[in-house]
Design a protein around this motif. Structure first.
Motif, PDB file in Angstrom:
ATOM      1  N   ALA A 246      31.611  38.878  47.455  1.00 11.91           N
ATOM      2  CA  ALA A 246      31.705  37.844  46.418  1.00 11.91           C
ATOM      3  C   ALA A 246      32.436  38.380  45.182  1.00 11.91           C
ATOM      4  O   ALA A 246      33.208  37.669  44.540  1.00 11.91           O
ATOM      5  N   PHE A 247      32.200  39.652  44.868  1.00 12.66           N
ATOM      6  CA  PHE A 247      32.867  40.260  43.707  1.00 12.66           C
ATOM      7  C   PHE A 247      34.372  40.366  43.940  1.00 12.66           C
ATOM      8  O   PHE A 247      35.175  40.012  43.067  1.00 12.66           O
ATOM      9  N   PHE A 248      34.778  40.842  45.107  1.00 13.29           N
ATOM     10  CA  PHE A 248      36.206  40.944  45.411  1.00 13.29           C
ATOM     11  C   PHE A 248      36.860  39.561  45.417  1.00 13.29           C
ATOM     12  O   PHE A 248      38.003  39.393  44.953  1.00 13.29           O
ATOM     13  N   LEU A 249      36.147  38.569  45.943  1.00 16.80           N
ATOM     14  CA  LEU A 249      36.685  37.208  45.991  1.00 16.80           C
ATOM     15  C   LEU A 249      36.869  36.653  44.585  1.00 16.80           C
ATOM     16  O   LEU A 249      37.873  36.003  44.278  1.00 16.80           O
ATOM     17  N   GLN A 250      35.892  36.928  43.715  1.00 18.96           N
ATOM     18  CA  GLN A 250      35.991  36.451  42.332  1.00 18.96           C
ATOM     19  C   GLN A 250      37.153  37.123  41.607  1.00 18.96           C
ATOM     20  O   GLN A 250      37.890  36.482  40.859  1.00 18.96           O
ATOM     21  N   ARG A 251      37.332  38.420  41.843  1.00 20.17           N
ATOM     22  CA  ARG A 251      38.408  39.140  41.183  1.00 20.17           C
ATOM     23  C   ARG A 251      39.786  38.685  41.663  1.00 20.17           C
ATOM     24  O   ARG A 251      40.766  38.764  40.918  1.00 20.17           O
ATOM     25  N   SER A 252      39.846  38.204  42.903  1.00 17.31           N
ATOM     26  CA  SER A 252      41.139  37.769  43.447  1.00 17.31           C
ATOM     27  C   SER A 252      41.521  36.377  42.993  1.00 17.31           C
ATOM     28  O   SER A 252      42.685  35.991  43.068  1.00 17.31           O
TER      29      SER A 252
END
Length: 653
Positions: A246-252
């Motif tokens: 979820a963190f990587f998705l938010q950052r992308s």
């Protein structure tokens, strides 16, 4: 620098009742505050998220005690006691979630963003603890993090967002003919996540859980780890990797605060003439805006608007009128553009965000008014109190002339259901309700009835008497006749300015003007202005010929001038005739003698290919005739240039 003329003297014998009304409205004008995030918001968001996730981790750790006490040791009475013990973190979870929503009400985006970040941080902390217990327990986390990053990286490059509604061509016809407003709304919505991307991340989370179970089971089999910890390790691996994804998705995904934000905004220091000035009005200096590819959409615009003036902003489509008005209000909302310049309105600097309450500096009315979810009255009064709603409704009544229509607009439960003319009346009334120092109206006639336009003209005259400044982009004759001054734009540049009567008179007899700083940097703007005078197909050679002469005139005027004079303006005037055109240049130099002209003619007659001609000799070479004279302390060089009619040329061909 481009100055709009001084304000006319206010008539002190104005109608007393009108004065009293305006003064009372000014005193009641609402205060404004820029949207901001208090400093305590982020720490509080992280604190609530930590409490919530700590409760979840506590519930996961209870599985260790269930296995150790109930399964392994056979203490069956501990099962219900552990269930009761688990109620405490469960209640804590609910309390934290409710408290989180209440304490940060109105900051939903921040809550979601902070929660994702905090969960990833807790995941890293848990990974560190398990790694200390045994390095092998780091494997599910390391594998999950690597795969989550890879899935997000590949997904964002290969997958497209799934539409909320995948319509057929026949269904699109139904929407576009106005039969399906809900379908129109759905067609504009975009999911925040990729469906296949979510499936991939979910699969990685379960894979991490399986690896966690496998590692914990092996460590238990060799006697390094207690059997009771197997389930907890697997669940913690799943929980942590899921939140890493979820963190990587938010950052992308682009943050809304950055997605619709200008690429860069550079506030230039206040020029010395403004820094020492006491006056009101609007001062704009060197305002420029650049597209991502470097194209200049606005080029070094410098203007002064005096209080109490109504200024018409005119020019062709795509000349930059709307962009200029939007940049004056807030350059940070110009998505992906790079903006620089200096703007002052009265004694305030609109490019500086402030969280303190203050009077409204400027309001921009777009062709379609800005509307927020809510009723007509809420949008009219900017969600103000009862007194403000009453005052706003009174102003609206003056625009629609009857209280019945005003009540109809105010009582609309959803402002979007109002007709375009009603929304326009609401937007105009709201602008005057706010009582800013600067009104920026972008095509106010669009969607407005004749009654609303008449009311607008009357209201502008009233506000003008009390020092309000208006900048209006319009083609409406009634509004243009109201304007004191006129600014003409072309290709993101100001090419002419002056009193409205003066510019209209010039246009009426076929003359157009270009005013720019007296330096070589004005060459691009001069070329753009001249090319726009030839609108026929096949006029390319005419454009080139006239631009060459104009550039040589500019070079002649700029040659040898002192640096102090480069801040002055010069003026070009142009008019088309049959078979020729007239180009005039006006600057502040001394008159040119007949001897200088004869010298340039001799240079032209005796020139060779080795030595280049001087600018004046180049003008003489390419012109039919050149005349010079003085007009009101201005040197005038008038050039007659031969042109051809491309239609006749094509007929001969």
């Amino acid at each position: 620098m481009q100055h709009v003329r001084d304000v006319k003297t206010v008539d002190n014998g104005s109608n007393q009742s009108l004065t009293n009304t305006s003064v009372s409205e000014e005193q009641a004008a609402p205060l404004m505050r820029d949207r901001t995030l208090p400093a305590w918001i982020k720490p509080l968001a992280f604190l609530f998220t930590f409490g919530t996730e700590a409760c979840i981790i506590t519930i996961i750790l209870l599985t260790v005690f269930f296995d150790a006490l109930v399964v392994t040791q056979g203490q069956t009475l501990m099962a219900p006691l552990l269930v009761l013990l688990g109620i405490a973190p469960l209640l804590g979870l609910v309390i934290f979630e409710i408290g989180y929503a209440k304490a940060l009400a109105g900051y939903r985006h921040l809550r979601q963003k902070s929660a994702v970040t905090m969960r990833a941080i807790i995941g890293v902390f848990l990974m560190a603890i398990l790694t200390v217990m045994h390095p092998l327990l780091c494997l599910p986390f390391a594998t999950g993090i690597a795969l989550c990053w890879l899935v997000v990286w590949l997904g964002n490059r290969t997958l497209s967002r799934e539409p909320v509604w995948d319509f057929l061509p026949q269904e699109a016809i139904s929407v576009l003919t106005g039969r399906d407003q809900i379908g129109l709304h759905l067609s504009h919505r975009h999911d925040q996540e990729h469906i296949l991307l979510n499936a991939g991340l979910r699969g990685v989370s379960w894979l991490a859980s399986i690896i966690g179970f496998a590692c914990a089971s092996w460590l238990a089999a060799v006697g390094i780890l207690n059997n009771s910890a197997i389930v907890a390790v697997g669940l913690i691996s799943f929980w942590s990797v899921e939140h890493f994804g979820a963190f990587f998705l938010q950052r992308s995904d682009a943050d809304p605060d950055q997605k619709y934000h200008a690429a860069a905004v550079t506030l230039l220091p206040a020029p010395e003439d403004i820094e020492t000035a006491d006056g009101d009005g609007v001062q704009i200096r060197n305002l420029s805006a650049f597209a991502p590819d470097g194209r200049a959409l606005l080029s070094d615009i410098s203007l002064d608007f005096e209080p109490g003036k109504v200024i018409a902003l005119t020019g062709d489509n795509f000349s930059g009128k709307s962009l200029l008005m939007r940049a004056l209000v807030n350059p940070y909302d110009l998505s992906n553009l790079s903006v620089r310049g200096f703007v002052r309105i009265g004694q305030q600097y609109p490019w500086q965000s402030q969280i303190r309450d203050r009077s409204v500096t400027a309001t921009y009315l777009a062709p379609r008014p800005f509307l927020m979810p809510g009723s007509g009255l809420q949008n009219l009064s900017c969600f103000g109190n009862e007194f403000e709603r009453e005052r706003a409704e009174q102003i609206l009544t003056r625009f629609v002339f009857t209280s019945d229509i005003s009540q109809h607009i105010c009582k609309a439960p959803d402002v979007r259901l109002l007709a375009d003319s009603e929304q326009k009346a609401l937007g105009l009334a709201r602008a005057f309700f706010l009582r800013p120092q600067l009104y920026l109206f972008d095509r106010p006639e669009d969607g407005a009835s004749e009654h609303v336009l008449s009311a607008l003209v009357a209201r502008i005259k009233q506000e003008q008497r009390f020092g309000a400044t208006f900048v209006i982009s319009t083609d409406n004759r009634q509004l243009l006749d109201l304007c004191d001054d006129m600014v003409v734009m072309l290709g993101g540049r100001v090419v002419d300015f002056g009193t409205a009567d003066e510019i209209r008179q010039q246009y009426a007899v076929g003359w157009t003007r270009f005013i720019a700083p007296r330096n070589q940097d004005s060459e691009d703007g001069l070329d753009s202005w001249l090319r726009a005078q030839f609108r026929r197909d096949g006029d390319d050679q005419n454009r080139r010929n006239v631009c060459v002469v104009a550039n040589e005139l500019l070079a002649f005027s700029c040659k040898g001038i002192s640096p102090a004079l480069t801040t002055e303006s010069l003026r070009f005037e142009f008019k088309l005739f049959e078979g020729h055109c007239i180009l005039r240049m006006l600057d502040t130099d001394q008159p040119m003698s007949s001897g200088a002209l004869e010298k340039a003619r001799h240079e032209m007659d005796t020139s060779s290919d080795i030595k280049p001609l001087s600018p004046l000799a180049m003008v003489l070479r390419d012109a039919i005739s050149v005349e010079t004279r003085m007009e009101a302390d201005m040197r005038v060089i008038e050039v007659k240039i031969e042109i051809y009619d491309p239609r006749k040329k094509s007929m001969r061909a």
